[in-house]
Design a protein around this motif. Sequence first.
Motif, PDB file in Angstrom:
ATOM      1  N   PRO A 145      -7.275  -7.127   4.689  1.00 54.57           N
ATOM      2  CA  PRO A 145      -6.028  -7.276   3.936  1.00 54.57           C
ATOM      3  C   PRO A 145      -5.856  -6.316   2.769  1.00 54.57           C
ATOM      4  N   GLN A 146      -6.914  -5.613   2.368  1.00 53.40           N
ATOM      5  CA  GLN A 146      -6.790  -4.707   1.224  1.00 53.40           C
ATOM      6  C   GLN A 146      -5.816  -3.574   1.559  1.00 53.40           C
ATOM      7  N   PRO A 147      -4.738  -3.406   0.805  1.00 52.23           N
ATOM      8  CA  PRO A 147      -3.754  -2.363   1.100  1.00 52.23           C
ATOM      9  C   PRO A 147      -4.385  -0.975   1.062  1.00 52.23           C
ATOM     10  N   ALA A 148      -3.982  -0.125   1.998  1.00 57.91           N
ATOM     11  CA  ALA A 148      -4.503   1.240   2.070  1.00 57.91           C
ATOM     12  C   ALA A 148      -3.862   2.107   0.992  1.00 57.91           C
ATOM     13  N   ALA A 149      -4.626   3.069   0.473  1.00 57.35           N
ATOM     14  CA  ALA A 149      -4.115   3.951  -0.582  1.00 57.35           C
ATOM     15  C   ALA A 149      -4.334   5.426  -0.262  1.00 57.35           C
ATOM     16  N   TYR A 150      -5.461   5.775   0.349  1.00 56.33           N
ATOM     17  CA  TYR A 150      -5.799   7.158   0.690  1.00 56.33           C
ATOM     18  C   TYR A 150      -5.696   8.096  -0.524  1.00 56.33           C
ATOM     19  N   GLY A 151      -6.041   7.555  -1.683  1.00 59.64           N
ATOM     20  CA  GLY A 151      -6.024   8.383  -2.884  1.00 59.64           C
ATOM     21  C   GLY A 151      -4.644   8.632  -3.453  1.00 59.64           C
ATOM     22  N   HIS A 152      -3.620   7.909  -2.988  1.00 58.74           N
ATOM     23  CA  HIS A 152      -2.271   8.036  -3.539  1.00 58.74           C
ATOM     24  C   HIS A 152      -2.270   7.395  -4.929  1.00 58.74           C
ATOM     25  N   LEU A 153      -2.012   8.197  -5.953  1.00 58.79           N
ATOM     26  CA  LEU A 153      -2.253   7.753  -7.318  1.00 58.79           C
ATOM     27  C   LEU A 153      -1.342   6.597  -7.728  1.00 58.79           C
ATOM     28  N   GLN A 154      -0.058   6.674  -7.400  1.00 62.01           N
ATOM     29  CA  GLN A 154       0.844   5.596  -7.790  1.00 62.01           C
ATOM     30  C   GLN A 154       0.443   4.281  -7.126  1.00 62.01           C
ATOM     31  N   THR A 155       0.029   4.348  -5.875  1.00 60.29           N
ATOM     32  CA  THR A 155      -0.423   3.140  -5.182  1.00 60.29           C
ATOM     33  C   THR A 155      -1.659   2.556  -5.860  1.00 60.29           C
ATOM     34  N   MET A 156      -2.609   3.422  -6.220  1.00 63.08           N
ATOM     35  CA  MET A 156      -3.823   2.946  -6.880  1.00 63.08           C
ATOM     36  C   MET A 156      -3.482   2.248  -8.196  1.00 63.08           C
ATOM     37  N   ILE A 157      -2.562   2.836  -8.947  1.00 58.01           N
ATOM     38  CA  ILE A 157      -2.196   2.251 -10.240  1.00 58.01           C
ATOM     39  C   ILE A 157      -1.476   0.921 -10.048  1.00 58.01           C
ATOM     40  N   ASP A 158      -0.669   0.818  -8.992  1.00 62.58           N
ATOM     41  CA  ASP A 158       0.026  -0.445  -8.719  1.00 62.58           C
ATOM     42  C   ASP A 158      -0.941  -1.549  -8.299  1.00 62.58           C
ATOM     43  N   LEU A 159      -1.999  -1.184  -7.596  1.00 64.02           N
ATOM     44  CA  LEU A 159      -2.921  -2.184  -7.055  1.00 64.02           C
ATOM     45  C   LEU A 159      -3.992  -2.609  -8.049  1.00 64.02           C
ATOM     46  N   GLY A 201       0.802  -1.208   0.000  1.00 62.46           N
ATOM     47  CA  GLY A 201       0.000   0.000   0.000  1.00 62.46           C
ATOM     48  C   GLY A 201       0.839   1.263   0.000  1.00 62.46           C
ATOM     49  N   VAL A 202       0.171   2.375   0.306  1.00 65.05           N
ATOM     50  CA  VAL A 202       0.840   3.669   0.286  1.00 65.05           C
ATOM     51  C   VAL A 202       1.930   3.752   1.346  1.00 65.05           C
ATOM     52  N   HIS A 203       1.777   3.032   2.440  1.00 61.88           N
ATOM     53  CA  HIS A 203       2.774   3.081   3.507  1.00 61.88           C
ATOM     54  C   HIS A 203       4.037   2.306   3.147  1.00 61.88           C
ATOM     55  N   GLU A 204       3.979   1.483   2.097  1.00 64.85           N
ATOM     56  CA  GLU A 204       5.131   0.709   1.658  1.00 64.85           C
ATOM     57  C   GLU A 204       5.651   1.201   0.314  1.00 64.85           C
ATOM     58  N   GLN A 205       5.442   2.478   0.014  1.00 65.85           N
ATOM     59  CA  GLN A 205       5.846   3.011  -1.282  1.00 65.85           C
ATOM     60  C   GLN A 205       7.349   2.907  -1.521  1.00 65.85           C
ATOM     61  N   GLN A 206       8.124   2.953  -0.453  1.00 71.99           N
ATOM     62  CA  GLN A 206       9.571   2.906  -0.608  1.00 71.99           C
ATOM     63  C   GLN A 206      10.114   1.480  -0.638  1.00 71.99           C
ATOM     64  N   TRP A 207       9.261   0.516  -0.412  1.00 62.75           N
ATOM     65  CA  TRP A 207       9.707  -0.870  -0.460  1.00 62.75           C
ATOM     66  C   TRP A 207       9.910  -1.307  -1.920  1.00 62.75           C
ATOM     67  N   PRO A 208      10.880  -2.178  -2.159  1.00 60.27           N
ATOM     68  CA  PRO A 208      10.975  -2.764  -3.501  1.00 60.27           C
ATOM     69  C   PRO A 208       9.877  -3.801  -3.703  1.00 60.27           C
ATOM     70  N   SER A 209       9.575  -4.070  -4.932  1.00 64.49           N
ATOM     71  CA  SER A 209       8.570  -5.089  -5.236  1.00 64.49           C
ATOM     72  C   SER A 209       9.062  -6.441  -4.762  1.00 64.49           C
ATOM     73  N   TRP A 265      -2.326   9.542   9.126  1.00 68.12           N
ATOM     74  CA  TRP A 265      -1.210  10.272   9.733  1.00 68.12           C
ATOM     75  C   TRP A 265       0.124   9.791   9.145  1.00 68.12           C
ATOM     76  N   GLU A 266       0.238   8.500   8.909  1.00 67.07           N
ATOM     77  CA  GLU A 266       1.468   7.924   8.381  1.00 67.07           C
ATOM     78  C   GLU A 266       1.560   8.032   6.871  1.00 67.07           C
ATOM     79  N   ALA A 267       0.429   8.256   6.208  1.00 70.21           N
ATOM     80  CA  ALA A 267       0.405   8.242   4.745  1.00 70.21           C
ATOM     81  C   ALA A 267       0.680   9.597   4.123  1.00 70.21           C
ATOM     82  N   HIS A 268       0.296  10.675   4.795  1.00 69.10           N
ATOM     83  CA  HIS A 268       0.335  12.014   4.187  1.00 69.10           C
ATOM     84  C   HIS A 268       0.940  12.988   5.194  1.00 69.10           C
ATOM     85  N   THR A 269       2.053  13.613   4.826  1.00 68.47           N
ATOM     86  CA  THR A 269       2.746  14.498   5.770  1.00 68.47           C
ATOM     87  C   THR A 269       1.931  15.740   6.117  1.00 68.47           C
ATOM     88  N   GLU A 270       1.146  16.269   5.182  1.00 70.17           N
ATOM     89  CA  GLU A 270       0.365  17.474   5.455  1.00 70.17           C
ATOM     90  C   GLU A 270      -0.742  17.229   6.480  1.00 70.17           C
TER      91      GLU A 270
END
Length: 545
Positions: free
Chosen positions: A486-500, A253-261, A274-279
Amino acid sequence: MDPVTATPSYEEPAPAIDLVPAGFVPPSSANNKNFPRGDLTRTISLALLATAYASSITCLIVGGVYFNNTAPTNLGWRRLRLSRPLKQSLPLLINIFVTILTEGTGYVHAVALRWSLGTSLVFNSNLRLFSYIRGSWAFGRLVNFLSAGFLVLCYAATGLIFATLPPEKVCSALPLNFICDERETRDLVFFRPGAVLALGIGLLGSSALATWQVVDATVREKIKTWSSSPIETAWAAWSTGLRTRREGRCMLGVHEQQWPSAPTLPRQKQGNAWEAHTEVRQVVAFLWVLVLLTLFWFAGVIAAVQRINRECIVAGDGQNYMDRCDNVYVGGSWTLLPDTNGVTSLAQISLVNDASGTSGTGNLSNNGAIAVVFILMMGFQSVITMGLHCSELLVTLSRDQDTWRRATSANGCKERNALLTVLGSWKSIALLALKPLVHWLFGLAMSFYIGWGIFMRPPQILYLCLSTLILAGFGTWLTFGVPRGPQPAAYGHLQTMIDLIDDWGQRMFWGHKGWTLNGFGHAGTSSQKCEEVRMELYYAGNVSF
């Protein structure tokens, strides 16, 4: 399994040939680029923009006609006959109408900004008044500042359109006896054309800036879709080449964006906003600062009221002499609507306190006093308005996550226009209800009495403080809510949505879709109901490791 901060380790799964159905079908390819354009949403948004234009022109005409052609009263206000409860409730209706119009112009701005950001667009939802594009006039910092100013102007003007005389017990002690003598009934209310003009200017300015921005984005062919759905925004971003899909990340999900596949086990709990979006962290902090500011305001005013009142009590008879203490009045009413019982608890900043219309505290004319009131109102309103604007991010992020999670429901996730998206989300409705309510409570807490100046009412300031507490608590609850399943969280993060998402369509379901050829599980989207995810199975998508 709890989230970890490094690349997850795993053991090569045992051959699962017996689990692979006969006639293995590889995962669906994401080849559908016919994304929704949001035509109905565009029609609704432009209709609200046109309504804002019409309303602004109406305010300018009505305010101008009354301002120039109606004989003023002694203090430059026009008289109306309204019951006091109606007078104090009518601004709430106006605030609701203004909120609807500004939401419409704001959405037009948000769509134009979203797609003008191009490859800089990270989340579907953004703080539009704090997001800008370097080198762009239409989406620069100056335009954001003007947009915020016009928004504040609309709400500040709404609170000054109507004014009443002071409460009966206060009015009887005023040196301005001619004002009390003029009031034949308690239904005398004054109408301020200048405030209507200011409201018209605010709506016209907001509409004009939104028009400029959407025209700029349209001419440069930036807008791909008017949809507010994070799925459809991601679909459009992927289809037009703004983002590309990274394979093998069907359980990241969005919280694992920096992880390799890598193959990953499903988790029962996902990360929060809180963990997904710095703003988000800055917004939550600002909302609680707003609560503290209103609390300090209440404490300061009530302390001043009590202190001055004690100094004005005559020993022996215990009565408050208004000729000695005309800056404060302590009443026994803590009702929501002040003055309805002829009493209230209030403190005063005198700007007009004699029959000639001049001020004893600053030598201001009545119009000068109104100008000072308006500046003070805008200063206070700017803090409240920005707090409410920032809270939109918390609601829209949560709503975007809810939209994505509907893919695991019985009906799946399907296309909706922006209006149905808002009306179908109780979180959005709650925020829409809080916006006019908070602005209305501010108008009750700080207002202008004919012939006496600004009044601050401790009971209503307390109610305003409670409303900001509800807003901050609501935003904090949204921020720290943990999605289950189990569905990975995205919070509207576009790259995460496209990956999932690996199979785009008007209606989508998410779940277990099968196995890769080397025995890992594959989760993704489909137009048909999917199986439930196997919690003991490593998922890696359709990439061979």
